[in-house]
Design an enzyme around this catalytic site. Sequence first.
Site, mmCIF file in Angstrom:
data_model
loop_
_atom_site.group_PDB
_atom_site.id
_atom_site.type_symbol
_atom_site.label_atom_id
_atom_site.label_comp_id
_atom_site.label_asym_id
_atom_site.label_seq_id
_atom_site.Cartn_x
_atom_site.Cartn_y
_atom_site.Cartn_z
ATOM 1 N N LYS A 1 -10.686 -0.505 10.294
ATOM 2 C CA LYS A 1 -10.818 -1.716 9.475
ATOM 3 C C LYS A 1 -11.085 -2.939 10.352
ATOM 4 O O LYS A 1 -11.363 -4.020 9.842
ATOM 5 C CB LYS A 1 -9.543 -1.953 8.663
ATOM 6 C CG LYS A 1 -9.248 -0.880 7.616
ATOM 7 C CD LYS A 1 -8.044 -1.258 6.797
ATOM 8 C CE LYS A 1 -7.403 -0.106 6.053
ATOM 9 N NZ LYS A 1 -8.250 0.536 5.044
ATOM 10 N N GLN B 1 -4.981 -5.496 6.944
ATOM 11 C CA GLN B 1 -5.963 -6.424 6.357
ATOM 12 C C GLN B 1 -5.987 -7.778 7.075
ATOM 13 O O GLN B 1 -6.808 -8.633 6.728
ATOM 14 C CB GLN B 1 -5.654 -6.647 4.872
ATOM 15 C CG GLN B 1 -5.717 -5.388 4.033
ATOM 16 C CD GLN B 1 -7.114 -4.786 3.957
ATOM 17 O OE1 GLN B 1 -8.113 -5.492 4.086
ATOM 18 N NE2 GLN B 1 -7.199 -3.483 3.760
ATOM 19 N N CYS C 1 -4.674 2.256 -3.734
ATOM 20 C CA CYS C 1 -3.436 2.824 -3.156
ATOM 21 C C CYS C 1 -2.260 1.882 -3.364
ATOM 22 O O CYS C 1 -1.374 1.775 -2.496
ATOM 23 C CB CYS C 1 -3.603 3.171 -1.679
ATOM 24 S SG CYS C 1 -4.798 4.469 -1.399
ATOM 25 N N HIS D 1 0.860 -1.182 0.000
ATOM 26 C CA HIS D 1 0.000 0.000 0.000
ATOM 27 C C HIS D 1 0.898 1.233 0.000
ATOM 28 O O HIS D 1 2.004 1.199 0.539
ATOM 29 C CB HIS D 1 -0.846 -0.047 1.284
ATOM 30 C CG HIS D 1 -1.960 0.948 1.352
ATOM 31 N ND1 HIS D 1 -1.749 2.277 1.637
ATOM 32 C CD2 HIS D 1 -3.300 0.800 1.211
ATOM 33 C CE1 HIS D 1 -2.914 2.902 1.669
ATOM 34 N NE2 HIS D 1 -3.875 2.035 1.408
ATOM 35 N N ASP E 1 2.555 -4.835 8.097
ATOM 36 C CA ASP E 1 1.362 -3.988 8.046
ATOM 37 C C ASP E 1 0.163 -4.922 8.155
ATOM 38 O O ASP E 1 -0.167 -5.641 7.213
ATOM 39 C CB ASP E 1 1.371 -3.216 6.721
ATOM 40 C CG ASP E 1 0.057 -2.508 6.439
ATOM 41 O OD1 ASP E 1 -0.880 -2.619 7.251
ATOM 42 O OD2 ASP E 1 -0.033 -1.852 5.385
#
Lengths: 406, 134
Positions: A224, A201, A364, A121, A198
């Site tokens: 999220k 998700q 992104c 991202h 990261d």
Amino acid sequence: MSFDVNTVRRQFPILSQIIDGQPVHYLDNGASAQTPEAVLDAVRTYETTSRANVLRGVHRLAERATEAYENARVEVANFLSVDPMEVVFTGGCTAAINLVAYSYGSLLKPGDRIILSELEHHSNIVPWQLLRQRSGIEIDVVPVTVNGRIDLNALPRLLTPRTKLISLAHVSNVTGTLVDVHAVVTLAKTVGAKVMLDGAQRIPHGPVDLSAMGIDFYVFAGHKAYGPNGIGVLWAKAEHLEAMPPFHGGGSMIGRVTFAETTWAPPPRRFEAGTPPIGPAIGLGAACQWMRTLDWKEAHAHEMALVERLMDGLQKIDGATLFGPGSTQNRYPVVSFLLEGVHPHDVAQTLDSFGVAVRAGHHCCQPLMDRFDLDGTTRVSIAPYNDNTDIDALLTGVQHAARTLR
Amino acid sequence: MTDQLYQDRIVALAKAKTGAGKLASPTRSARRDNPLCGDRVVIDVKVDNGKIAEIAHQVRGCLLCQASASALASVAVGRNAAGIEKVRLDAERAIGREEGEAGEPFAAFAPVRSHKSRHECVLLPFEALKEALS
């Protein structure tokens, strides 16, 4: 525990809405997930019974606010299987990455190298480019395979004694692929590099055991993960946080301030300058607590059954192709697809007319789109509250777009 | 279903692909990207005495952007920068950014009016052409 999707759905008031005569088929969870009553209640309780600033007040409301804020840190830590003192609240996932890039990055020397992947991202690219501009580090990029996975076979040749950090998406926000953390950590150790993941998700799909992963930094976003906006988390090993200078200066992050010299508070306070996002943090704590009420083995099986239904359905639509892996192995329920002759935005706009919310475009991830020479993809991102009707409405909409727009 | 955006006239404009492609030897070219959605328009023009003699466009973008580029190419030849601004006014009227009745062919874009997130898709070709003519 057993998983019943209707029981889960009933906890999300937004899903019972009817908009223009249609139910809400929310499949844009990768952008922002919805929020359950438990989170809304926690935030409302804080705002209506305990609203005050944290840490400094001696009155009862301040005491309550501080306790709720610190309890949220404990909830997040429990969800990540880490020490609460290693949990830093930030303004979001992007803010957390910027914190690491600025603060840990300031410890790097010109010529030191970091490794990213082609599927990152922008939030895991641009902060490092800013660091490169500031301090002369070098950035190496691991390619992705045709299936949209980080090509770990290509990682060893990028490793050098100057490699200080490998920062990768735990789960891709475009292809849903899960990185092989063990392999990355093993390779990183050969040159003494740190590893950051990261988790934006990954976290919405159940607890993780960061202490067992052997990584150094982890970041994710509250919104999220069924929590409020304006809150994110950085976890880092205590030794790293101790060594890192502050990112922002202000109240709360200091030891002692004089005009001649200022000393820093110990972590995590050192990285939480000013009044933190108290209500959002409390909401995120409640979201972590809520997520822990689910049986994730069953919830994940439910999510992946929806992925299978989606992939089966797309295969029957002329001109629809998956972008990313065609299986449900080593992936999470984020699925991108292309519809030949129809731009992803037009697919998404058509789906909206069927009450289906998805995301379309570059997500992104422009370098990933460039790698495959794509304008973008249409992305379906699934949460435990989604059901067969959501997938079926989406497939109907895609069929309509295929019929009318090309 | 409230599928009112992709009406036949807009789809027909996009499919017509009027002016799609490149010019062999353009006087000026300009590229404009929409950073939010990733749409990209490249416009080539051949200018003679301040007026557009030839125009071509390459659109990597949605149907609305393609339709707008196609509509723009269909009326651009013979116009100078001020003339193109008049066409843009039609486009902005069609999508409700300006008062007044939109002239053809941009009157076809009236269904975009209520989809504010898509207005830039219609205007991106104008941005590229403005730069090419500047």
